[in-house]
Scaffold this active site. Structure first.
Site, PDB file in Angstrom:
ATOM      1  N   GLY A 230       0.874  -1.282  -0.010  1.00 23.09           N
ATOM      2  CA  GLY A 230       0.009  -0.003   0.107  1.00 23.09           C
ATOM      3  C   GLY A 230       0.899   1.320  -0.187  1.00 23.09           C
ATOM      4  N   SER A 231       1.898   1.194  -0.616  1.00 18.53           N
ATOM      5  CA  SER A 231       2.807   2.399  -0.630  1.00 18.53           C
ATOM      6  C   SER A 231       1.861   3.501  -1.452  1.00 18.53           C
ATOM      7  CB  SER A 231       4.119   2.351  -1.027  1.00 18.53           C
ATOM      8  OG  SER A 231       4.389   2.116  -2.491  1.00 18.53           O
TER       9      SER A 231
ATOM     10  N   LEU B 239      -5.376  -7.025  -6.892  1.00 20.09           N
ATOM     11  CA  LEU B 239      -4.950  -7.879  -7.824  1.00 20.09           C
ATOM     12  C   LEU B 239      -6.009  -8.871  -8.226  1.00 20.09           C
ATOM     13  CD1 LEU B 239      -1.332  -9.023  -6.527  1.00 20.09           C
ATOM     14  CD2 LEU B 239      -2.066  -7.307  -7.982  1.00 20.09           C
TER      15      LEU B 239
ATOM     16  N   LEU C  79      -9.597  -9.492 -10.203  1.00 18.59           N
ATOM     17  CA  LEU C  79     -10.045  -9.087 -11.330  1.00 18.59           C
ATOM     18  C   LEU C  79     -11.779  -8.172 -11.059  1.00 18.59           C
ATOM     19  CD1 LEU C  79     -10.146  -8.948 -14.746  1.00 18.59           C
ATOM     20  CD2 LEU C  79     -11.608 -11.024 -14.620  1.00 18.59           C
ATOM     21  N   ILE C  80     -11.872  -7.184 -11.210  1.00 16.30           N
ATOM     22  CA  ILE C  80     -13.126  -6.580 -11.092  1.00 16.30           C
ATOM     23  C   ILE C  80     -14.269  -6.954 -11.910  1.00 16.30           C
ATOM     24  CG2 ILE C  80     -14.328  -4.348 -11.046  1.00 16.30           C
ATOM     25  CD1 ILE C  80     -11.636  -4.374  -8.949  1.00 16.30           C
TER      26      ILE C  80
ATOM     27  N   ASN D 248      -7.243   2.289 -12.496  1.00 14.78           N
ATOM     28  CA  ASN D 248      -6.197   1.202 -12.075  1.00 14.78           C
ATOM     29  C   ASN D 248      -4.723   1.891 -12.308  1.00 14.78           C
ATOM     30  OD1 ASN D 248      -4.706  -1.166 -10.825  1.00 14.78           O
ATOM     31  ND2 ASN D 248      -4.773  -1.752 -13.218  1.00 14.78           N
TER      32      ASN D 248
ATOM     33  N   HIS E 214      -0.766   0.555 -13.410  1.00 18.81           N
ATOM     34  CA  HIS E 214      -0.153  -0.795 -13.743  1.00 18.81           C
ATOM     35  C   HIS E 214       1.278  -0.132 -14.006  1.00 18.81           C
ATOM     36  CE1 HIS E 214       0.313  -4.612 -15.226  1.00 18.81           C
ATOM     37  NE2 HIS E 214       1.166  -4.017 -16.364  1.00 18.81           N
TER      38      HIS E 214
ATOM     39  N   ASP F 285      -6.079  -4.883 -17.081  1.00 20.18           N
ATOM     40  CA  ASP F 285      -5.348  -3.899 -17.965  1.00 20.18           C
ATOM     41  C   ASP F 285      -5.746  -3.505 -19.385  1.00 20.18           C
ATOM     42  OD1 ASP F 285      -3.772  -4.190 -15.649  1.00 20.18           O
ATOM     43  OD2 ASP F 285      -2.607  -5.930 -16.520  1.00 20.18           O
TER      44      ASP F 285
ATOM     45  N   GLU G 147       5.330   6.192 -10.036  1.00 19.31           N
ATOM     46  CA  GLU G 147       3.892   6.096  -9.404  1.00 19.31           C
ATOM     47  C   GLU G 147       3.587   7.158  -8.373  1.00 19.31           C
ATOM     48  OE1 GLU G 147       2.559   2.045  -8.788  1.00 19.31           O
ATOM     49  OE2 GLU G 147       3.948   1.221 -10.344  1.00 19.31           O
TER      50      GLU G 147
END
Ligand code: GAR
Length: 190
Positions: A12-13, A85, A87-88, A102, A104, A145, A174
């Site tokens: 969770g950075s 991680l 899948l929605i 998201n 990636h 993705d 990120e």
């Protein structure tokens, strides 16, 4: 005030950076952190910031639509996946169409899809001899993705880079960009 939920599976950075970025914002509140891992460090970090947390299991997520009620209770307007991680499922994509993104750790469409997460991505980038990599922020659709790209940032990959140094460079990118891109999407400010 827009209410943002962060979904994360691990350290969770990115979630931490987002929480810190919006801490004093009058426009955006991180109102919920959701994880599929009961002991994910991201949950402790969120609790330290007094942000409500929720642990989901596969039955709730995939076999019911009960999560929608919970998100509604927290008045969630927008969802940011940050190292999440699973899948929605289509019901959630549909409910948050254009309001779920998201991040990636590669330049999609390269190095995306099922199984391409975390160190797997950076190992593949190294093995392919790429001279650059980066990050992609994209809308979420029902495939891994594959949603429309919103933003990309690049960094060079040199012959001396290892998957670990590549991972560190991309993670720094990120941290630099995700919150600002979210701010732009949520408030139109960026
Ligand atoms: C980030 O690098 C993110 O891009 C990646 O997981 C990491 C989470 O780090 N996501 C994926 O690989 C999704 N396919 P964090 O938990 O420290 O934010």
């Amino acid at each position: 005030m827009k209410h943002l939920a962060i979904f994360a599976s691990g350290g969770g950075s990115n979630a931490r950076k987002i929480i810190e970025y919006f801490k004093a914002s009058p426009e955006v509140r991180v109102a919920l952190v959701v994880s599929n891992k009961k002991y994910a460090p991201v949950l402790d970090m969120a609790a330290e910031h007094r942000i409500p947390t929720l642990v989901i299991d596969r039955a709730l997520f995939y076999e019911t639509e009960g999560l929608l009620d919970i998100l509604a209770q927290h008045r969630i307007d927008f969802i940011a996946l940050a190292g999440f991680l699973w899948l929605i499922p289509p019901y959630l994509v549909g409910a948050y169409q254009g309001r779920m993104v998201n991040i990636h750790p590669a330049l999609l469409p390269k190095y995306g899809g099922k199984g391409m997460y975390g160190h797997h991505v950076h190992e593949a980038v190294k093995a392919a001899g790429e001279t650059e990599t980066g990050l992609t922020i994209h809308y979420v659709n029902p495939e891994y993705d594959e949603g429309a790209v919103i933003f990309q940032a690049r960094c060079p990959v040199g012959p001396d880079d290892t998957p670990e140094t590549i991972a560190a460079k991309v993670l720094a990118l990120e941290h630099r960009h995700y919150s600002e891109v979210l701010a732009g999407l949520l408030t139109g400010s960026q």
